[in-house]
Design a protein around this motif. Structure first.
Motif, mmCIF file in Angstrom:
data_model
loop_
_atom_site.group_PDB
_atom_site.id
_atom_site.type_symbol
_atom_site.label_atom_id
_atom_site.label_comp_id
_atom_site.label_asym_id
_atom_site.label_seq_id
_atom_site.Cartn_x
_atom_site.Cartn_y
_atom_site.Cartn_z
ATOM 1 N N MET A 294 10.101 -34.861 29.707
ATOM 2 C CA MET A 294 9.699 -34.683 31.086
ATOM 3 C C MET A 294 9.984 -33.272 31.599
ATOM 4 N N PHE A 295 10.784 -32.518 30.858
ATOM 5 C CA PHE A 295 11.060 -31.143 31.261
ATOM 6 C C PHE A 295 9.762 -30.363 31.424
ATOM 7 N N ILE A 296 8.856 -30.541 30.475
ATOM 8 C CA ILE A 296 7.586 -29.799 30.512
ATOM 9 C C ILE A 296 6.761 -30.208 31.732
ATOM 10 N N ALA A 297 6.704 -31.502 32.012
ATOM 11 C CA ALA A 297 5.927 -31.973 33.160
ATOM 12 C C ALA A 297 6.518 -31.447 34.473
ATOM 13 N N VAL A 298 7.838 -31.454 34.576
ATOM 14 C CA VAL A 298 8.475 -30.944 35.795
ATOM 15 C C VAL A 298 8.224 -29.445 35.928
ATOM 16 N N LEU A 299 8.276 -28.735 34.818
ATOM 17 C CA LEU A 299 7.959 -27.302 34.837
ATOM 18 C C LEU A 299 6.514 -27.087 35.292
ATOM 19 N N CYS A 300 5.610 -27.922 34.838
ATOM 20 C CA CYS A 300 4.204 -27.817 35.248
ATOM 21 C C CYS A 300 4.046 -28.077 36.743
ATOM 22 N N VAL A 301 4.799 -29.031 37.283
ATOM 23 C CA VAL A 301 4.749 -29.284 38.720
ATOM 24 C C VAL A 301 5.221 -28.041 39.474
ATOM 25 N N LEU A 302 6.280 -27.417 38.984
ATOM 26 C CA LEU A 302 6.779 -26.188 39.607
ATOM 27 C C LEU A 302 5.715 -25.091 39.553
ATOM 28 N N LEU A 303 5.095 -24.904 38.401
ATOM 29 C CA LEU A 303 4.064 -23.866 38.266
ATOM 30 C C LEU A 303 2.876 -24.145 39.186
ATOM 31 N N ALA A 304 2.477 -25.407 39.268
ATOM 32 C CA ALA A 304 1.358 -25.764 40.150
ATOM 33 C C ALA A 304 1.723 -25.549 41.612
ATOM 34 N N MET A 305 2.982 -25.767 41.956
ATOM 35 C CA MET A 305 3.423 -25.550 43.323
ATOM 36 C C MET A 305 3.433 -24.063 43.666
ATOM 37 N N LEU A 306 3.743 -23.215 42.693
ATOM 38 C CA LEU A 306 3.814 -21.771 42.934
ATOM 39 C C LEU A 306 2.443 -21.093 42.930
ATOM 40 N N GLN A 307 1.466 -21.684 42.279
ATOM 41 C CA GLN A 307 0.155 -21.045 42.132
ATOM 42 C C GLN A 307 -0.476 -20.608 43.455
ATOM 43 N N PRO A 308 -0.478 -21.429 44.506
ATOM 44 C CA PRO A 308 -1.103 -20.958 45.756
ATOM 45 C C PRO A 308 -0.421 -19.719 46.328
ATOM 46 N N PHE A 309 0.869 -19.619 46.153
ATOM 47 C CA PHE A 309 1.589 -18.473 46.699
ATOM 48 C C PHE A 309 1.255 -17.195 45.932
ATOM 49 N N VAL A 310 1.097 -17.321 44.617
ATOM 50 C CA VAL A 310 0.671 -16.170 43.808
ATOM 51 C C VAL A 310 -0.728 -15.731 44.238
ATOM 52 N N LEU A 311 -1.610 -16.689 44.445
ATOM 53 C CA LEU A 311 -2.969 -16.364 44.874
ATOM 54 C C LEU A 311 -2.987 -15.746 46.265
#
Length: 129
Positions: A1-18
């Motif tokens: 689940m580490f990978i899935a939680v990391l993916c949730v974090l990355l998806a949460m950060l994407q709008p801010f990067v954009l």
């Protein structure tokens, strides 16, 4: 689940990067008084970055909920991880295709990312049935 939680974090950060990319051609003081009006005045790839940001904000809640619900339902972590990685990869593609003005590829990436989310919900439902 580490990978899935990391993916949730990355998806949460994407709008801010954009968002940072959308405003990258300006000085901070230019948009502070009225950021929403300023965003609507953007042109070219900066405007597309803003639109990609809005879309990323819209895509995040169903994805995060799908990861959580599939985990709570007892879906095998390897399946959750795989679908979460696919979602993030397709969302990165979606943003890249948005920025580079490739609407057909952008739409395909959006569809594939949403299919990963739907798959997470279906796996959760099957596990609970």
């Amino acid at each position: 689940m580490f990978i899935a939680v990391l993916c949730v974090l990355l998806a949460m950060l994407q709008p801010f990067v954009l968002s940072v990319l959308a405003r990258s051609s300006t000085r901070r003081g230019d948009y502070l008084p009225s950021p929403r009006e300023y965003n609507e005045s953007l042109t070219g790839w900066h405007k597309r970055a803003h639109f990609a940001q809005l879309n990323a904000f819209e895509a995040f809640p169903p994805f995060a909920a799908a990861v959580i619900l599939s985990w709570l339902a007892g879906v095998p972590p390897a399946r959750i991880n795989l679908l979460a990685v696919l979602f993030v990869v397709f969302r990165i593609g979606h943003a890249a295709f948005y920025l580079t003005d490739k609407p057909a590829l952008r739409s395909q990436s959006w569809k594939l990312a949403m299919m990963a989310v739907v798959a997470l919900y279906v796996l959760a439902l099957v596990q609970l049935a």
